[in-house]
Design a protein around this motif. Sequence first.
Motif, mmCIF file in Angstrom:
data_model
loop_
_atom_site.group_PDB
_atom_site.id
_atom_site.type_symbol
_atom_site.label_atom_id
_atom_site.label_comp_id
_atom_site.label_asym_id
_atom_site.label_seq_id
_atom_site.Cartn_x
_atom_site.Cartn_y
_atom_site.Cartn_z
ATOM 1 N N THR A 1 62.189 29.782 53.898
ATOM 2 C CA THR A 1 62.588 28.652 54.064
ATOM 3 C C THR A 1 64.636 29.192 52.933
ATOM 4 O O THR A 1 63.709 29.675 51.645
ATOM 5 N N ILE B 1 67.012 20.771 65.474
ATOM 6 C CA ILE B 1 66.291 21.482 65.294
ATOM 7 C C ILE B 1 66.628 22.326 66.485
ATOM 8 O O ILE B 1 67.533 22.191 67.224
ATOM 9 N N ASP C 1 62.461 25.484 69.003
ATOM 10 C CA ASP C 1 61.131 25.654 68.281
ATOM 11 C C ASP C 1 61.358 26.569 67.200
ATOM 12 O O ASP C 1 60.215 26.516 66.422
ATOM 13 N N ARG C 2 62.751 27.278 66.378
ATOM 14 C CA ARG C 2 62.900 28.159 65.862
ATOM 15 C C ARG C 2 63.366 28.491 64.509
ATOM 16 O O ARG C 2 63.418 29.114 63.474
ATOM 17 N N MET C 3 64.410 26.952 64.842
ATOM 18 C CA MET C 3 65.029 27.492 63.158
ATOM 19 C C MET C 3 64.998 25.710 62.908
ATOM 20 O O MET C 3 65.883 25.223 64.468
ATOM 21 N N VAL C 4 65.366 24.725 61.669
ATOM 22 C CA VAL C 4 65.746 23.624 61.063
ATOM 23 C C VAL C 4 66.582 24.638 60.006
ATOM 24 O O VAL C 4 66.539 24.651 59.301
ATOM 25 N N THR D 1 63.119 28.380 58.666
ATOM 26 C CA THR D 1 61.803 29.369 60.242
ATOM 27 C C THR D 1 60.722 29.432 59.977
ATOM 28 O O THR D 1 60.242 29.421 60.904
ATOM 29 N N VAL E 1 58.596 24.618 60.835
ATOM 30 C CA VAL E 1 59.407 23.724 62.022
ATOM 31 C C VAL E 1 58.690 22.848 62.839
ATOM 32 O O VAL E 1 58.932 21.655 63.462
ATOM 33 N N TYR F 1 59.546 18.759 61.843
ATOM 34 C CA TYR F 1 60.490 18.472 61.586
ATOM 35 C C TYR F 1 60.884 17.884 63.196
ATOM 36 O O TYR F 1 60.428 17.045 63.772
#
Length: 276
Positions: free
Chosen positions: A76, A215, A218-221, A233, A238, A241
Amino acid sequence: MNKAELGSALRALRQASGKEAKTVARRAAMSSSKLSKIENGAVMPSVVDVEQILTAVGVSEDIKAEYMSVARAAATEATAWRLYRRLGYHRKQQQIQAIESRTTLLRLFQPALVPGLLQTPEYVQAVLGRKDLTAEQLARAVGARLARQGILYEPGRQLRFIVTEPVLRWRIVPPLVMAGQLDKLISVSRIPGVDFRVVPLSVRQTDFPSHSFSIKDDRMVTVETVHAELTVTDPRDVALYVEKFERFAKVAVSGDVMRGLVEEIRDDFLREQETD
């Protein structure tokens, strides 16, 4: 390679590609000076920075996976808003646009404001106008945010938005302007590929709307807090979320039921305007 060596490794990749620094910086939605600092090790690149640079350079998926694995060593990251203010909020909007352009499935939850991709110009002006910008800075930031909305009409994308009912009632603009904003939400909800839902106050809740989050696939929030933007990440985080988003999706209304709720609130604003 460790994270401290990322800058020099990225410079080597760029040089091997034959691309000039200014070209890569422009495509990566950052200034040439920032790219230079990253390559020279003066600035530690964020996960977003690394992804942007690798895409701009044009590397293979295997190389991108290797470098992104190093960049994600810190699960994070936090970037203070004061840094974005220094660089210019318009540049932040351009960075978001570059990330969204590579996103096939976007899921966004908002318990406080209309999502940026769905805001009218007047609503954008009201939101960004609270950031104490000069007239020129504000105009550039507003223009950059509105430019992102072209993604709504691009085929092959899934854009899922969930807001809570208070978002539709939050009074940051006059009643007539808010009515226009709600009309836009109704219109956007009919665009193919766009799924817009509202969590009604009348429904029994199974979760808590702690804060907004977005989001990307499915790789990054990304999460907005008062002082900073967080980038998450780690796949395990992830997934948390994604699960939270789907819980809200189950209790949210969509389609004609959603549009009926939005129209009802819009009509309340219009009646209020008529009595002023």
